[in-house]
Each structure stands twice: as structure tokens, then as C-alpha cells.
Design an enzyme around this catalytic site. Structure first.
Site, short mmCIF file in Angstrom:
data_model
loop_
_atom_site.label_atom_id
_atom_site.label_comp_id
_atom_site.label_asym_id
_atom_site.label_seq_id
_atom_site.Cartn_x
_atom_site.Cartn_y
_atom_site.Cartn_z
N TYR A 144 106.79 139.92 44.34
CA TYR A 144 106.84 141.26 44.74
C TYR A 144 105.42 142.02 44.83
CZ TYR A 144 111.28 142.50 46.90
OH TYR A 144 112.42 142.31 47.52
N THR A 168 99.41 137.41 66.21
CA THR A 168 100.10 136.39 65.28
C THR A 168 99.08 135.63 64.67
OG1 THR A 168 100.59 135.06 67.14
CG2 THR A 168 102.15 136.71 66.45
N LYS A 180 99.70 130.84 66.20
CA LYS A 180 99.50 130.42 67.74
C LYS A 180 98.15 129.55 67.85
CE LYS A 180 102.68 133.58 69.83
NZ LYS A 180 102.89 135.01 69.45
N ASP A 224 96.41 143.25 72.15
CA ASP A 224 97.21 142.16 71.54
C ASP A 224 96.56 140.82 71.85
OD1 ASP A 224 99.24 140.24 70.68
OD2 ASP A 224 100.85 141.78 71.35
N ARG A 255 103.23 131.45 60.20
CA ARG A 255 103.97 132.29 61.18
C ARG A 255 103.65 133.61 60.57
NH1 ARG A 255 107.16 131.06 65.06
NH2 ARG A 255 106.47 129.18 65.15
N GLU A 268 104.82 145.21 46.68
CA GLU A 268 104.87 146.18 47.54
C GLU A 268 103.53 147.55 47.21
OE1 GLU A 268 107.96 145.82 46.56
OE2 GLU A 268 109.40 146.71 47.97
N1 DSN Z 1 107.60 134.16 71.44
C1 DSN Z 1 106.02 134.18 71.74
C2 DSN Z 1 105.64 133.34 72.70
O1 DSN Z 1 105.95 132.31 73.08
O2 DSN Z 1 104.56 133.51 73.41
C3 DSN Z 1 105.71 135.42 72.11
O3 DSN Z 1 106.02 136.40 70.90
#
Ligand code: DSN
Length: 415
Positions: A54, A225, A228, A199, A234, A56
């Protein structure tokens, strides 16, 4: 694959599914544009003892003791994110991209404030103002779309901004095949006195490799994110100008989240280091080459792509002239060993659950070593599967062809 002997002993049911999922990933061609295949190093960090801790708060300002090692790791991760993306400050705690965006909303806006973002069905994201998401429910969002050429009409965005007077403008998308002009968005934001959120979840790997212009000189906030095109675990990250650092940190914790996932943060740190290497630049170049080859070959095989081409890692197949739907054809592709997601096309006559399109992206296949020649075969398999979607024998033959490609490029063998 990582050793799962302990899971097999303790929980054979879960172990069986993990093994089956590994087989599925090994034996299918992954064209979901937002997925990737992490390195073993990323996966080890993600599955490490750090999950027990933990923490925080922020490094050196925690609410729990025993944080000396996670402090070092989290600072490393912050530093690597700032260096890679050229931003002043990074909060690496967001559990996802949507939560990263939510924290920016929490810091920058009051409920009911005006926001301008990209429409979900035109390629935006749920958290950019969809009426069924917190962003659309609690804020007054107007959405811009794309034109018939598949591009953002910046003059239209400007007119909408002048009319709507947003406090925050969001640029960035989850299905947009063109280069985003962050400078133009900054000019529009400045004209109406808005803050700018970029974003870059989808294109983060391309930005990191210097193959897509960076939002860093223009955006007040950059969210992403990490799983990707960046090929990490993730999770999410928020980066911002120094003047917003304290407010963003407070919005993440205690505003939105409790304990950070330090095992995921360690995996993000590893991925950011990997993304800073020259090999990653080569990887990102190949992602784009593969996407452009896929688009060209699909068109050569008689299919339509929204906007006719791609400048990044993805594209949307427009099925309207085939009389078939995205939902049905994504299922047919799965049958022949290709995973992709149905997606709306601009002015789609079908519902978002049925759709007339399929989104295709190349980050994952590029990780496993697919080159142009392999991609051309993938395009032919897609075109033949759509054309012969009712012919079970033909689909079986196509499944054999996709399996041959997977066997040529196995996953998790070299590291
Ligand atoms: N679910 C994602 C995508 O496939 O682009 C976006 O959050």
C-alpha cells in the site's frame, strides 16, 4: 509464456483459462488497434511482490510506512515519462486512461462547465464527453466530428469553440487515422481562453518514437494509457505543465483513487525505458509501414477504408458497399483467426452495436514480427473472408492461412 505452476496447483480452473488464453493469443492475428503484446520484463514487473504494498500519497509523502523501494520505482517512472514525452510533471498512478481523463476534469472543471471534445462515433472516446459517461453526464459537452475525407475540420472545431466557449478542449481519439494538429488545437484554445487536454492513448508509442508530432509544446495536460502502442502494462498516466502539478496530483489522490498499483507502476517504468531505446523507434516505424500496407492492400482487394488511407497505426474498414455489418464480419474474422472490433463509420446507418465498420490496427502484429509481406497476406485473408463469409469451407482454408502466419511469428519466445 511465464511459469504458472503455482496457479496450476492452487487453482486449476483459472490456470486452464490462462493457458487457453495464451494459446488464443499465440494462434490468432491481433488487429485490435488498442492491444499489444508486452515484453516479459513488463510482465514480470506487473506480477511482482510490489502488488503487496500500500502506498497512498506520493513518493516520500506516503500515508503508509515501508515505501522506500516503491518510492524509488515511482520516481523513476515519473522521470522516464517526463523525459520521453517532454513534459514538466507526470502522475503515473491513474489505473486507466479514462481515470486519467476523469482526474483532469476533476482538477480543471466544475460540474456543468462547458467542454469541447471529439464525438465517440466519429472516433473520440467515452471519457471525452459521451452522454452515458461521467464526462457527458456531469459536464456540458459539445462534440466535433470528422469530415468525409476522414479528417478533423479544424475550422469547424474553431467555430464550435467560439460558440460554445469551452473551459476545456479535448483532442486525441481512439479511432482517428490522421496526424493530429496539436498546434491548431492550441491556437483555438487560446482564442477562446480554454485549457487543452491531449489524450494520446492510442498514439503514445508513435509520439515517444518521434513519429507523430508531440503535444508537449501545446497541451496543458497530456493523458495516455500505457498498454496500447506504448506496449506497457494496462494503466494510465497524466502529464502536465508544472503549474498544474499539485492540482492534478490531488485530483488523482485523494480525489479519485486510493492506493496506487505499484506493481503496475513498476511495469510502466520498464515499458517507458523500453520505449526510449532505438529499437522501439524501429518498432514504431514498422507499425506505421504495416498499417499503410494493410490499408493499401485492403483497397487493392476492393474494400473501402474511411478516408482512403492511414497516417498512423490504425484504420476503419467501411463495409457499407458490401451490404455486410461490422458485427457479423468481426465474428467472421474471428472464425478465420483474426481478432478485430466492430466500429461505427461516419454517418453510420447501423446502430453502435451492429455498425458498418471494423477498426484495424497494427501495434500487436508488429510486435510479433509481421512485416509488409505478412501484412499483405493478412489483407487478402480479410478480403476473402468478407467476400466468402457464408462459405464454411473457404473460411476453414483461410483459418489455416492465418495459423501459418502465427506460427511463422510466435509470441514470447525470444525474451
Ligand atoms: N477501449 C479503448 C480502445 O479500444 O481504443 C479505448 O479506451
Amino acid at each position: 509464456m511465464m511459469n504458472i505452476e503455482h496457479i496450476k496447483r492452487v487453482d486449476p480452473e483459472v490456470a486452464e483459462q490462462i493457458e487457453a488464453e495464451f494459446k488464443r493469443q499465440s494462434e490468432t492475428i491481433e488487429l485490435i488497434a488498442s492491444e499489444n503484446i508486452t515484453s516479459m520484463a513488463v510482465m514480470e514487473a506487473n506480477g511482482s511482490v510490489l502488488t503487496n504494498k500500500y502506498a497512498e500519497g506520493k513518493p516520500h509523502k506516503r500515508f503508509y510506512n515501508g515505501c522506500s523501494h516503491v518510492d524509488v520505482i515511482e520516481e523513476l517512472c515519473q522521470k522516464r515519462a517526463c523525459e520521453l514525452f517532454g513534459m514538466d510533471h507526470a502522475n503515473v498512478q491513474p489505473h486507466s486512461g479514462a481515470q486519467a481523463n476523469m482526474a483532469v476534469f476533476m482538477y480543471a472543471l466544475n460540474p456543468g462547465d462547458n467542454v469541447l471534445g471529439m464525438d465517440l462515433s466519429n472516433g473520440g472516446h467515452l471519457s471525452h464527453g459521451s452522454p452515458v459517461n461521467f464526462s457527458g453526464l456531469y459536464f456540458n459537452v459539445k462534440s466535433y466530428g470528422i469530415n468525409d475525407e476522414g479528417e478533423i475540420d479544424y475550422e469547424n472545431v474553431r467555430q464550435m469553440a467560439l460558440e460554445h466557449k469551452p473551459k476545456l478542449i479535448i483532442c486525441g481519439a481512439s479511432n482517428y487515422a490522421r496526424i493530429i494538429d496539436f498546434k491548431k488545437f492550441r491556437e483555438i484554445a487560446d482564442e477562446v481562453g480554454a485549457l487543452l487536454l491531449a489524450d494520446i492513448a492510442h498514439i503514445a508509442g508513435l509520439v515517444a518514437a518521434g513519429l507523430h508530432p508531440s503535444p508537449a509544446p501545446y497541451a496543458d495536460f497530456v493523458t495516455t494509457t500505457t498498454h496500447k502502442s506504448l506496449r506497457g502494462p494496462r494503466g494510465g498516466i497524466i502529464m502536465c505543465k508544472q503549474e498544474h502539478a499539485l492540482g492534478i496530483d490531488k485530483a488523482v489522490f485523494p480525489g479519485m483513487q486510493g492506493g496506487p498499483l505499484e506493481h503496475v507502476i513498476a511495469a510502466k517504468a520498464v515499458a517507458l525505458l523500453e520505449a526510449s531505446k532505438p529499437e522501439f523507434k524501429e518498432y514504431a516505424k514498422q507499425i506505421i509501414k504495416n498499417a499503410q500496407t494493410l490499408a493499401d492492400e485492403l483497397v487493392a482487394n476492393g474494400l473501402d477504408i474511411v478516408g482512403g488511407k492511414t497516417e498512423n497505426h490504425l484504420m476503419t474498414l467501411d463495409l457499407r458497399k458490401t451490404g455486410k455489418t461490422g458485427k457479423d464480419m468481426a465474428n467472421v474474422l474471428e472464425e478465420v483467426g483474426i481478432t478485430a472490433n466492430k466500429n461505427t463509420v461516419p454517418n453510420d446507418p447501423q446502430s453502435p452495436f451492429v455498425t458498418s465498420g471494423i477498426r484495424l490496427g497494427t501495434p500487436a502484429v508488429t510486435t510479433r514480427g509481421f512485416k509488409e509481406e505478412d501484412i499483405r497476406e493478412v489483407a487478402r485473408i480479410i478480403a476473402e473472408a468478407i467476400k466468402n463469409s457464408d462459405d464454411a469451407e473457404k473460411l476453414k482454408e483461410l483459418r489455416e492461412r492465418s495459423l501459418a502466419l502465427c506460427k511463422k511469428h510466435p509470441i514470447y519466445i525470444s525474451d
